[in-house]
Design a protein around this motif. Structure first.
Motif, PDB file in Angstrom:
ATOM      1  N   LEU A 121       0.821  -1.206   0.000  1.00 14.51           N
ATOM      2  CA  LEU A 121       0.000   0.000   0.000  1.00 14.51           C
ATOM      3  C   LEU A 121       0.854   1.254   0.000  1.00 14.51           C
ATOM      4  CD1 LEU A 121      -2.658  -1.090   2.647  1.00 14.51           C
ATOM      5  CD2 LEU A 121      -2.885  -1.148   0.163  1.00 14.51           C
ATOM      6  N   GLN A 122       0.458   2.197  -0.833  1.00 17.15           N
ATOM      7  CA  GLN A 122       1.161   3.481  -0.907  1.00 17.15           C
ATOM      8  C   GLN A 122       0.145   4.580  -1.180  1.00 17.15           C
ATOM      9  OE1 GLN A 122       4.288   3.588  -3.828  1.00 17.15           O
ATOM     10  NE2 GLN A 122       4.814   5.723  -3.421  1.00 17.15           N
ATOM     11  N   ILE A 123       0.175   5.634  -0.378  1.00 16.76           N
ATOM     12  CA  ILE A 123      -0.771   6.732  -0.546  1.00 16.76           C
ATOM     13  C   ILE A 123      -0.530   7.424  -1.887  1.00 16.76           C
ATOM     14  CG2 ILE A 123      -1.604   8.921   0.401  1.00 16.76           C
ATOM     15  CD1 ILE A 123      -2.230   6.540   2.164  1.00 16.76           C
ATOM     16  N   SER A 124      -1.609   7.659  -2.619  1.00 19.15           N
ATOM     17  CA  SER A 124      -1.516   8.372  -3.889  1.00 19.15           C
ATOM     18  C   SER A 124      -1.070   9.811  -3.658  1.00 19.15           C
ATOM     19  CB  SER A 124      -2.879   8.366  -4.584  1.00 19.15           C
ATOM     20  OG  SER A 124      -2.963   9.369  -5.569  1.00 19.15           O
ATOM     21  N   LYS A 125      -0.036  10.253  -4.369  1.00 19.69           N
ATOM     22  CA  LYS A 125       0.449  11.622  -4.209  1.00 19.69           C
ATOM     23  C   LYS A 125      -0.619  12.634  -4.606  1.00 19.69           C
ATOM     24  CE  LYS A 125       4.015  14.922  -5.624  1.00 19.69           C
ATOM     25  NZ  LYS A 125       2.992  15.983  -5.779  1.00 19.69           N
ATOM     26  N   THR A 126      -1.319  12.361  -5.713  1.00 22.02           N
ATOM     27  CA  THR A 126      -2.365  13.279  -6.159  1.00 22.02           C
ATOM     28  C   THR A 126      -3.484  13.358  -5.123  1.00 22.02           C
ATOM     29  OG1 THR A 126      -1.877  12.719  -8.469  1.00 22.02           O
ATOM     30  CG2 THR A 126      -3.982  13.812  -8.025  1.00 22.02           C
ATOM     31  N   PHE A 127      -3.888  12.209  -4.611  1.00 21.35           N
ATOM     32  CA  PHE A 127      -4.913  12.178  -3.564  1.00 21.35           C
ATOM     33  C   PHE A 127      -4.448  12.996  -2.367  1.00 21.35           C
ATOM     34  CE2 PHE A 127      -6.850  10.391   0.234  1.00 21.35           C
ATOM     35  CZ  PHE A 127      -8.181  10.243  -0.123  1.00 21.35           C
ATOM     36  N   ASN A 128      -3.226  12.789  -1.945  1.00 25.78           N
ATOM     37  CA  ASN A 128      -2.683  13.501  -0.781  1.00 25.78           C
ATOM     38  C   ASN A 128      -2.652  15.012  -1.002  1.00 25.78           C
ATOM     39  OD1 ASN A 128      -1.135  13.445   1.863  1.00 25.78           O
ATOM     40  ND2 ASN A 128       0.356  14.446   0.529  1.00 25.78           N
ATOM     41  N   ASP A 129      -2.276  15.434  -2.195  1.00 31.31           N
ATOM     42  CA  ASP A 129      -2.208  16.877  -2.494  1.00 31.31           C
ATOM     43  C   ASP A 129      -3.578  17.531  -2.321  1.00 31.31           C
ATOM     44  OD1 ASP A 129       0.475  16.724  -3.068  1.00 31.31           O
ATOM     45  OD2 ASP A 129       0.227  16.675  -5.234  1.00 31.31           O
ATOM     46  N   PHE A 130      -4.627  16.866  -2.801  1.00 28.96           N
ATOM     47  CA  PHE A 130      -5.962  17.453  -2.706  1.00 28.96           C
ATOM     48  C   PHE A 130      -6.535  17.345  -1.294  1.00 28.96           C
ATOM     49  CE2 PHE A 130      -5.910  16.749  -7.416  1.00 28.96           C
ATOM     50  CZ  PHE A 130      -5.963  18.099  -7.748  1.00 28.96           C
ATOM     51  N   ILE A 131      -6.162  16.312  -0.566  1.00 28.28           N
ATOM     52  CA  ILE A 131      -6.564  16.227   0.848  1.00 28.28           C
ATOM     53  C   ILE A 131      -5.957  17.403   1.617  1.00 28.28           C
ATOM     54  CG2 ILE A 131      -6.231  14.937   2.997  1.00 28.28           C
ATOM     55  CD1 ILE A 131      -8.382  13.708   1.290  1.00 28.28           C
TER      56      ILE A 131
ATOM     57  N   LEU B  81      -4.792   5.372   9.715  1.00 32.88           N
ATOM     58  CA  LEU B  81      -3.532   6.004  10.126  1.00 32.88           C
ATOM     59  C   LEU B  81      -3.224   7.233   9.282  1.00 32.88           C
ATOM     60  CD1 LEU B  81      -1.261   2.880  10.760  1.00 32.88           C
ATOM     61  CD2 LEU B  81      -1.993   4.556  12.466  1.00 32.88           C
ATOM     62  N   TYR B  82      -3.554   7.153   7.995  1.00 38.36           N
ATOM     63  CA  TYR B  82      -3.307   8.290   7.100  1.00 38.36           C
ATOM     64  C   TYR B  82      -4.084   9.516   7.559  1.00 38.36           C
ATOM     65  CZ  TYR B  82      -3.705  11.341   3.064  1.00 38.36           C
ATOM     66  OH  TYR B  82      -3.720  12.456   2.246  1.00 38.36           O
ATOM     67  N   PHE B  83      -5.380   9.349   7.815  1.00 33.84           N
ATOM     68  CA  PHE B  83      -6.183  10.500   8.233  1.00 33.84           C
ATOM     69  C   PHE B  83      -5.838  10.950   9.645  1.00 33.84           C
ATOM     70  CE2 PHE B  83      -8.847   8.924   4.715  1.00 33.84           C
ATOM     71  CZ  PHE B  83      -8.956  10.100   4.000  1.00 33.84           C
ATOM     72  N   THR B  84      -5.428  10.032  10.497  1.00 32.55           N
ATOM     73  CA  THR B  84      -4.951  10.411  11.831  1.00 32.55           C
ATOM     74  C   THR B  84      -3.717  11.291  11.718  1.00 32.55           C
ATOM     75  OG1 THR B  84      -5.827   8.395  12.854  1.00 32.55           O
ATOM     76  CG2 THR B  84      -4.076   9.547  14.034  1.00 32.55           C
ATOM     77  N   SER B  85      -2.835  10.955  10.772  1.00 35.07           N
ATOM     78  CA  SER B  85      -1.621  11.761  10.574  1.00 35.07           C
ATOM     79  C   SER B  85      -1.940  13.167  10.092  1.00 35.07           C
ATOM     80  CB  SER B  85      -0.690  11.068   9.566  1.00 35.07           C
ATOM     81  OG  SER B  85      -1.196  11.186   8.229  1.00 35.07           O
ATOM     82  N   LYS B  86      -3.127  13.338   9.504  1.00 30.92           N
ATOM     83  CA  LYS B  86      -3.564  14.654   9.031  1.00 30.92           C
ATOM     84  C   LYS B  86      -4.365  15.403  10.105  1.00 30.92           C
ATOM     85  CE  LYS B  86      -1.991  14.100   4.812  1.00 30.92           C
ATOM     86  NZ  LYS B  86      -0.891  14.952   4.275  1.00 30.92           N
TER      87      LYS B  86
END
Length: 309
Positions: free
Chosen positions: A212-222, A257-262
């Motif tokens: 699993l790897q977070i999408s960079k494009t997804f992350n940019d818009f989040i 974990l991803y959204f917790t990190s945000k």
């Protein structure tokens, strides 16, 4: 040579003049449309800074969240086929403070390395009248902006027939549903789907690749969404609604974990309906109106401790 150059310049000037004429003529029509996809966008921009709750996302937001039952001062801006870029573009235009913004995300979109944010390009035509969208497109879609500078009509690419149809023969708008569009499968359709489900193995991690790897494009818009929400003192909650396409614990945990990190709220309700009930579903990923009623009631409970304007 000079004659050819002159003819070319005349052609370019005529093209630009005709392009601008057609654009402004079509634009004047489009602004009057209140039904269909373009009409829904117009309704959103009329309401966005006077309401307390906004829902954004794909068809799973559009058909799953009954805005009027969450808050009368709300609007569901879910649109078929859109993703996080479209939601980010819409959120970039918000000015009202202290709103609650629900943004639907799916697990497979979080980890989609092929996602490029093309869905937001459907709003390109609005950049000419909304400064916040102009800034958004200038930052993320420079090539599309340059093309639209050469040909303004390009911004309306693929919209002509839909806009004209809804201008000449507008469909009825159900204002009490605040943007939500219910799905009413027939008894026969539900029976067929239930029988099909019995004979089909459970589908796990659909369109999700490991590791699993977070999408960079997804992350940019989040990040863009969170930044905008913070600037207006608004609360953004990312949600995943019920689905019959399941994901394993590794995917769930990585998403959480991803959204917790945000430092933002994330409600993962993919497994909300533990036992299959045919009346709640239209297909593997879409709820019927009955299912949406139950899911919306669940959201209402979760929202009880979140203050709304």
């Amino acid at each position: 040579m000079k004659k050819s150059l002159s003819l070319f310049l005349v052609f370019v000037i005529c093209f630009c003049l005709m392009d601008r004429f057609v654009f402004y003529a079509f634009n004047s029509i489009e602004k009057q449309v209140l039904s269909g996809s373009a009409g829904k966008v117009n309704r959103f921009f009329k309401l966005k800074d006077s309401i307390s709750l906004i829902t954004l996302g794909s068809s799973r937001a559009l058909h799953h969240v009954i805005s009027s039952e969450l808050n009368p001062s709300s609007f569901n801006m879910g649109v078929d086929g859109t993703r996080i870029a479209y939601a980010s573009a819409m959120i970039s235009t918000l000015k009202k403070k202290n709103q609650l913004i629900l943004v639907h995300v799916d697990h497979n979109r979080i980890f989609d390395q092929n996602y490029k944010g093309k869905d937001a390009e459907g709003l390109l035509y609005k950049k000419f009248e909304i400064p916040e969208l102009a800034a958004f497109f200038n930052k993320y879609y420079r090539q599309e902006v340059y093309t639209a500078m050469v040909s303004k009509c390009y911004a309306y690419n693929g919209m002509l027939l839909g806009v004209v149809k809804n201008y000449l023969s507008p469909t009825e708008i159900s204002t009490n549903l605040n943007g939500y569009e219910p799905i009413y499968p027939t008894d026969t359709q539900q029976q067929i789907f239930a029988e099909m489900l019995v004979n089909t193995p459970e589908q796990w991690n659909v369109n999700i690749s490991k590791p699993l790897q977070i999408s960079k494009t997804f992350n940019d818009f989040i990040d863009a969404i969170i930044k905008k929400a913070n600037s207006t003192n608004s609360t953004v909650v990312f949600i995943t609604s019920p689905s019959l396409n399941k994901v394993d614990n590794e995917v769930k945990n990585e998403a959480a974990l991803y959204f917790t990190s945000k430092a933002v709220m994330y409600w993962d309700d993919i497994d909300l309906f533990e036992e299959f009930n045919a009346s709640l579903w239209k297909d593997y990923t879409h709820l019927s109106h009955a299912g949406a009623k139950e899911y919306t009631a669940h959201l209402q409970t979760r929202m009880a401790n979140i203050p709304l304007n």
